[in-house]
Structures are given as structure tokens and as C-alpha cells.
Design a protein around this motif. Structure first.
Motif, PDB file in Angstrom:
ATOM      1  N   VAL A 142      13.976  21.115  27.984  1.00 40.63           N
ATOM      2  CA  VAL A 142      15.350  20.675  28.275  1.00 40.63           C
ATOM      3  C   VAL A 142      16.140  20.522  26.976  1.00 40.63           C
ATOM      4  N   ARG A 143      15.502  19.938  25.954  1.00 46.20           N
ATOM      5  CA  ARG A 143      16.180  19.785  24.655  1.00 46.20           C
ATOM      6  C   ARG A 143      16.537  21.135  24.061  1.00 46.20           C
ATOM      7  N   GLY A 144      15.591  22.064  24.135  1.00 43.82           N
ATOM      8  CA  GLY A 144      15.810  23.393  23.568  1.00 43.82           C
ATOM      9  C   GLY A 144      16.984  24.092  24.235  1.00 43.82           C
ATOM     10  N   LEU A 145      17.024  24.023  25.556  1.00 46.85           N
ATOM     11  CA  LEU A 145      18.120  24.659  26.294  1.00 46.85           C
ATOM     12  C   LEU A 145      19.452  24.006  25.935  1.00 46.85           C
ATOM     13  N   SER A 146      19.427  22.683  25.848  1.00 45.22           N
ATOM     14  CA  SER A 146      20.636  21.942  25.498  1.00 45.22           C
ATOM     15  C   SER A 146      21.110  22.315  24.095  1.00 45.22           C
ATOM     16  N   ASP A 147      20.188  22.368  23.139  1.00 48.49           N
ATOM     17  CA  ASP A 147      20.549  22.706  21.759  1.00 48.49           C
ATOM     18  C   ASP A 147      21.099  24.124  21.662  1.00 48.49           C
ATOM     19  N   ASP A 148      20.630  25.012  22.542  1.00 43.68           N
ATOM     20  CA  ASP A 148      21.115  26.395  22.541  1.00 43.68           C
ATOM     21  C   ASP A 148      22.416  26.555  23.316  1.00 43.68           C
ATOM     22  N   GLY A 149      22.940  25.440  23.844  1.00 45.27           N
ATOM     23  CA  GLY A 149      24.196  25.507  24.584  1.00 45.27           C
ATOM     24  C   GLY A 149      24.049  26.095  25.970  1.00 45.27           C
ATOM     25  N   GLY A 150      22.831  26.060  26.515  1.00 44.16           N
ATOM     26  CA  GLY A 150      22.581  26.698  27.808  1.00 44.16           C
ATOM     27  C   GLY A 150      22.604  25.766  29.000  1.00 44.16           C
ATOM     28  N   ALA A 151      22.998  24.509  28.785  1.00 45.92           N
ATOM     29  CA  ALA A 151      22.920  23.547  29.890  1.00 45.92           C
ATOM     30  C   ALA A 151      24.165  23.558  30.767  1.00 45.92           C
ATOM     31  N   GLY A 152      25.203  24.261  30.344  1.00 45.67           N
ATOM     32  CA  GLY A 152      26.402  24.395  31.181  1.00 45.67           C
ATOM     33  C   GLY A 152      26.945  23.052  31.621  1.00 45.67           C
ATOM     34  N   SER A 153      27.102  22.894  32.941  1.00 49.36           N
ATOM     35  CA  SER A 153      27.698  21.686  33.511  1.00 49.36           C
ATOM     36  C   SER A 153      26.761  20.478  33.489  1.00 49.36           C
ATOM     37  N   VAL A 154      25.494  20.689  33.189  1.00 45.64           N
ATOM     38  CA  VAL A 154      24.519  19.591  33.327  1.00 45.64           C
ATOM     39  C   VAL A 154      24.629  18.639  32.139  1.00 45.64           C
ATOM     40  N   GLU A 155      25.009  17.394  32.422  1.00 46.63           N
ATOM     41  CA  GLU A 155      25.202  16.374  31.385  1.00 46.63           C
ATOM     42  C   GLU A 155      24.057  15.378  31.336  1.00 46.63           C
ATOM     43  N   LEU A 156      23.369  15.216  32.463  1.00 46.03           N
ATOM     44  CA  LEU A 156      22.303  14.217  32.551  1.00 46.03           C
ATOM     45  C   LEU A 156      21.061  14.815  33.200  1.00 46.03           C
ATOM     46  N   VAL A 157      19.932  14.663  32.522  1.00 50.70           N
ATOM     47  CA  VAL A 157      18.627  14.985  33.114  1.00 50.70           C
ATOM     48  C   VAL A 157      17.817  13.703  33.160  1.00 50.70           C
ATOM     49  N   ARG A 158      17.366  13.367  34.358  1.00 56.25           N
ATOM     50  CA  ARG A 158      16.553  12.160  34.524  1.00 56.25           C
ATOM     51  C   ARG A 158      15.168  12.565  35.033  1.00 56.25           C
ATOM     52  N   PHE A 159      14.149  12.222  34.248  1.00 52.77           N
ATOM     53  CA  PHE A 159      12.780  12.434  34.705  1.00 52.77           C
ATOM     54  C   PHE A 159      12.375  11.212  35.520  1.00 52.77           C
ATOM     55  N   VAL A 160      11.965  11.437  36.753  1.00 52.26           N
ATOM     56  CA  VAL A 160      11.611  10.342  37.656  1.00 52.26           C
ATOM     57  C   VAL A 160      10.114  10.406  37.909  1.00 52.26           C
ATOM     58  N   LEU A 161       9.432   9.399  37.366  1.00 55.00           N
ATOM     59  CA  LEU A 161       7.977   9.405  37.332  1.00 55.00           C
ATOM     60  C   LEU A 161       7.413   8.376  38.298  1.00 55.00           C
ATOM     61  N   PHE A 162       6.344   8.768  38.955  1.00 50.17           N
ATOM     62  CA  PHE A 162       5.771   7.934  40.011  1.00 50.17           C
ATOM     63  C   PHE A 162       4.967   6.768  39.437  1.00 50.17           C
ATOM     64  N   SER A 163       4.274   6.958  38.323  1.00 50.30           N
ATOM     65  CA  SER A 163       3.329   5.945  37.826  1.00 50.30           C
ATOM     66  C   SER A 163       3.766   5.435  36.452  1.00 50.30           C
ATOM     67  N   PRO A 164       3.302   4.229  36.090  1.00 45.73           N
ATOM     68  CA  PRO A 164       3.587   3.712  34.748  1.00 45.73           C
ATOM     69  C   PRO A 164       3.046   4.634  33.651  1.00 45.73           C
ATOM     70  N   ASP A 165       1.880   5.240  33.885  1.00 52.35           N
ATOM     71  CA  ASP A 165       1.300   6.141  32.875  1.00 52.35           C
ATOM     72  C   ASP A 165       2.192   7.358  32.639  1.00 52.35           C
ATOM     73  N   ALA A 166       2.696   7.902  33.718  1.00 59.08           N
ATOM     74  CA  ALA A 166       3.568   9.077  33.590  1.00 59.08           C
ATOM     75  C   ALA A 166       4.865   8.684  32.884  1.00 59.08           C
ATOM     76  N   LEU A 167       5.386   7.525  33.233  1.00 55.27           N
ATOM     77  CA  LEU A 167       6.599   7.054  32.559  1.00 55.27           C
ATOM     78  C   LEU A 167       6.347   6.909  31.061  1.00 55.27           C
ATOM     79  N   ALA A 168       5.214   6.308  30.699  1.00 61.26           N
ATOM     80  CA  ALA A 168       4.892   6.107  29.276  1.00 61.26           C
ATOM     81  C   ALA A 168       4.796   7.450  28.549  1.00 61.26           C
ATOM     82  N   ALA A 169       4.211   8.442  29.217  1.00 63.43           N
ATOM     83  CA  ALA A 169       4.073   9.765  28.585  1.00 63.43           C
ATOM     84  C   ALA A 169       5.445  10.378  28.305  1.00 63.43           C
TER      85      ALA A 169
END
Ligand code: AR6
Length: 174
Positions: A142-169
Motif C-alpha cells: 500500500v505504501r509503495g502504491l501510494s508513493d508511486d501516486g497510484g492510489a487515486g481517490s483512496v485517502e484512507l486504508v484501514r487494516f481490520v484485524l481479528f486478533s490482538p496478535d494480528a493487530l500487533a503485527a
């Protein structure tokens, strides 16, 4: 514009964003995990749209690493973007395939004009990838695409994680 990237713990079906990304399988006809949860919450309209996409666009199934959008049925989101992660149990161990799920989903979101998108930890469940590798691949893509100017209209990406471990990662990558 730079995409804002967040990570939260929760159930992705409750997200109030323009597009929710689904960790689907190539049949697009539902399954377990987050796919099952999204189909249950969206109701039968989502499955009907997926059947139409199969018939009209992907008669042989959606290939791994690709993404396609449908409406979102009863969900608060406007669209569901279905992508197929690599399955480690079938020897799909190339991180480029996993990165492609994130960048292709972003491209589909931008083509729709979405300003926000929520992603699950694609391939970190049934498909057997370590969540740390999913987190670094996802954030890097996502960072790479954003840095390359390829994200277009997308201003916010939210990763929604089910577990505390996944959130920590994911938090470790942000
Ligand atoms: N919200 C957010 N994350 C969730 C939710 C939810 N409601 N439910 C599960 N997760 P998985 P995969 C997390 O197995 O590995 C399906 O049967 C889960 O804890 O859903 O890409 C498909 O049809 C994990 O961290 O997807 C395919 O056949 C992450 O979502 C296959 O599974 C992904 O786990 C795809 O496997």
C-alpha cells in the motif's frame, strides 16, 4: 496524495468505509473465515452478484492475486472488493502474489472512486501465511502504491484485524 494507513482490531463487516476487501477464494461463491462473515452480513444479494461476475467475467474463477468489485448488499460499505490470496498449503509462497492482492484491490478501489478501504489480513487464516509476513507485505504494497501516486481517490486504508496478535503485527509495520 499520501494514503493514510491505520490498523485496528475488529470485525471488518462492521466497517463504515467505501470499500471492504474480502479474502475470497477463486470460486467467489463464499467460504469460511472473513469471506463467510462478509457473505453472512451482506446477505444473498452479494452471492447473486458474485455468481454474475463468475458468469460474465471470470467463468474459470478469479485468479490468485487479482481483484474484482461487487456491490455490498446489506453492508454499510458501498462495495466489496474480492481478492484471492496465495494458499501456502498449495505451495503458493511468493510474496509478490500476496502483494498483488493489495495493489490490485487498491487499483479497483481507485477505479470506483472510493476514498476509504478496509482490508483483512489476506492469507493469514485458512491459507496459512504468518501474519507478520502478511503485515509487512500488505503495508509495503500500500505504501509503495501510494508513493508511486497510484492510489487515486483512496485517502484512507484501514487494516481490520481479528486478533490482538494480528493487530500487533500490523502496528509494528506502521
Ligand atoms: N473481520 C476481520 N478479520 C477476520 C474476520 C472478520 N470478520 N474473520 C476472520 N478474520 P481467512 P485466507 C481474519 O481464513 O487465509 C475462506 O474460506 C482471520 O482471523 O478468512 O485468505 C475463503 O473462502 C485471518 O487473520 O482468509 C478462502 O477459501 C484473516 O481474516 C480462504 O478462507 C484471513 O483469514 C481464504 O483464506
Amino acid at each position: 496524495m499520501t494514503v493514510r494507513i491505520e490498523a485496528v482490531q475488529g470485525d471488518i463487516t462492521a466497517e463504515q468505509v467505501d470499500a471492504i476487501v474480502n479474502a475470497a477464494n477463486s470460486s467467489l461463491l463464499g467460504g469460511g473465515g472473513v469471506d463467510g462473515a462478509i457473505h453472512r452480513a451482506a446477505g444473498p444479494a452479494l452471492l447473486a452478484e458474485c455468481r454474475r461476475v463468475r458468469q460474465e467475467e471470470y467463468p474459470d474463477g478469479l485468479p490468485t492475486g487479482r481483484a474484482v468489485a461487487t456491490g455490498a448488499g446489506d453492508l454499510a460499505a458501498r462495495w466489496v472488493i474480492h481478492t484471492v490470496g496465495p494458499d501456502r498449503h498449495r505451495g503458493q509462497t511468493d510474496p509478490a502474489l500476496l502483494a498483488s492482492c493489495f495493489t490490485e484491490s487498491m487499483r479497483v478501489a481507485a477505479a470506483l472512486g472510493a476514498s476509504s478501504a478496509a482490508f483483512p489480513a489476506i492469507s493469514a487464516g485458512v491459507y496459512g501465511w504468518d501474519v507478520e509476513e502478511v503485515a509487512s507485505t500488505a503495508v509495503g504494497a500500500v505504501r509503495g502504491l501510494s508513493d508511486d501516486g497510484g492510489a487515486g481517490s483512496v485517502e484512507l486504508v484501514r487494516f481490520v484485524l481479528f486478533s490482538p496478535d494480528a493487530l500487533a503485527a500490523f502496528e509494528a509495520q506502521l
